[in-house]
Design a protein around this motif. Structure first.
Motif, short mmCIF file in Angstrom:
data_model
loop_
_atom_site.label_atom_id
_atom_site.label_comp_id
_atom_site.label_asym_id
_atom_site.label_seq_id
_atom_site.Cartn_x
_atom_site.Cartn_y
_atom_site.Cartn_z
N ASP A 149 0.83 -1.21 0.00
CA ASP A 149 0.00 0.00 0.00
C ASP A 149 0.87 1.26 0.00
OD1 ASP A 149 -2.20 -1.65 0.06
OD2 ASP A 149 -2.74 -1.20 2.16
N VAL A 150 1.90 1.26 0.82
CA VAL A 150 2.80 2.41 0.89
C VAL A 150 3.49 2.62 -0.46
CG1 VAL A 150 4.97 3.25 1.91
CG2 VAL A 150 3.16 2.34 3.38
N ASP A 151 3.89 1.52 -1.10
CA ASP A 151 4.54 1.61 -2.40
C ASP A 151 3.60 2.24 -3.43
OD1 ASP A 151 6.77 1.14 -4.15
OD2 ASP A 151 5.61 -0.53 -5.02
N VAL A 152 2.33 1.83 -3.43
CA VAL A 152 1.34 2.40 -4.35
C VAL A 152 1.17 3.89 -4.07
CG1 VAL A 152 -1.12 2.41 -4.95
CG2 VAL A 152 0.12 0.24 -4.77
N LEU A 153 1.10 4.27 -2.82
CA LEU A 153 0.94 5.68 -2.46
C LEU A 153 2.15 6.51 -2.89
CD1 LEU A 153 -0.76 5.36 1.03
CD2 LEU A 153 -1.80 6.15 -1.10
N LYS A 154 3.35 5.94 -2.75
CA LYS A 154 4.56 6.65 -3.20
C LYS A 154 4.52 6.88 -4.70
CE LYS A 154 7.85 5.13 0.33
NZ LYS A 154 9.05 4.30 0.57
N ARG A 155 4.11 5.86 -5.45
CA ARG A 155 4.02 6.00 -6.90
C ARG A 155 2.97 7.04 -7.30
NH1 ARG A 155 4.06 -0.26 -8.93
NH2 ARG A 155 5.94 -0.87 -7.81
N ALA A 156 1.84 7.00 -6.61
CA ALA A 156 0.78 7.97 -6.90
C ALA A 156 1.25 9.39 -6.59
CB ALA A 156 -0.47 7.63 -6.09
N THR A 157 1.95 9.56 -5.49
CA THR A 157 2.47 10.87 -5.12
C THR A 157 3.44 11.37 -6.18
OG1 THR A 157 2.23 10.35 -2.77
CG2 THR A 157 3.73 12.14 -3.34
N ALA A 158 4.33 10.51 -6.64
CA ALA A 158 5.29 10.90 -7.68
C ALA A 158 4.57 11.25 -8.97
CB ALA A 158 6.29 9.77 -7.92
N PHE A 159 3.55 10.48 -9.34
CA PHE A 159 2.80 10.74 -10.56
C PHE A 159 2.12 12.10 -10.49
CE2 PHE A 159 -1.28 10.66 -12.79
CZ PHE A 159 -0.86 10.43 -14.08
N PHE A 160 1.42 12.37 -9.39
CA PHE A 160 0.68 13.64 -9.27
C PHE A 160 1.62 14.82 -9.09
CE2 PHE A 160 -2.85 10.71 -8.13
CZ PHE A 160 -3.67 11.05 -9.18
N ALA A 161 2.79 14.58 -8.53
CA ALA A 161 3.77 15.67 -8.40
C ALA A 161 4.24 16.10 -9.78
CB ALA A 161 4.93 15.23 -7.54
N LYS A 162 4.42 15.15 -10.70
CA LYS A 162 4.83 15.46 -12.07
C LYS A 162 3.71 16.20 -12.82
CE LYS A 162 7.05 11.30 -13.04
NZ LYS A 162 7.40 10.27 -14.03
N GLU A 163 2.47 15.81 -12.60
CA GLU A 163 1.33 16.38 -13.29
C GLU A 163 1.10 17.84 -12.91
OE1 GLU A 163 -0.81 15.00 -15.64
OE2 GLU A 163 0.76 13.46 -15.74
N THR A 164 1.45 18.22 -11.69
CA THR A 164 1.19 19.59 -11.23
C THR A 164 2.28 20.57 -11.64
OG1 THR A 164 2.20 19.13 -9.08
CG2 THR A 164 -0.20 18.82 -9.28
N ARG A 165 3.36 20.08 -12.20
CA ARG A 165 4.46 21.00 -12.61
C ARG A 165 4.17 21.61 -13.93
NH1 ARG A 165 9.82 17.69 -10.74
NH2 ARG A 165 9.26 17.66 -8.58
#
Length: 83
Positions: A67-83
């Protein structure tokens, strides 16, 4: 305690005889006898209930790490999208 364990522990039959009578491996019967001794408190080690709890905790830990791994990936994905 199973019938086989009680036969071995009481001395009615040897481990070898029980393995032949029930078509089991000697290792399995010896492990069952040892575990029965642990559960009865006459031998050190993890009881059957402690082993079950440990297995459940390990499964939960593995799931939480996933679960933590999925959340880390999601965080990285959304961090890229907001730039």
């Amino acid at each position: 305690m199973s019938i086989m364990e009680s036969l071995c522990r009481r001395g009615d039959r040897s481990v070898g005889q029980v393995t032949k009578d029930f078509e089991l491996t000697e290792t399995a019967v010896r492990d069952w006898v040892k575990q029965a001794e642990v559960d009865a408190g006459s031998r050190n080690g993890l009881t059957s209930s402690e082993r079950e709890e440990l297995a459940a905790l390990r499964r939960e830990n593995r799931r939480l790490r996933e679960d933590v791994d999925v959340l880390k990936r999601a965080t990285a994905f959304f961090a890229k999208e907001t730039r």
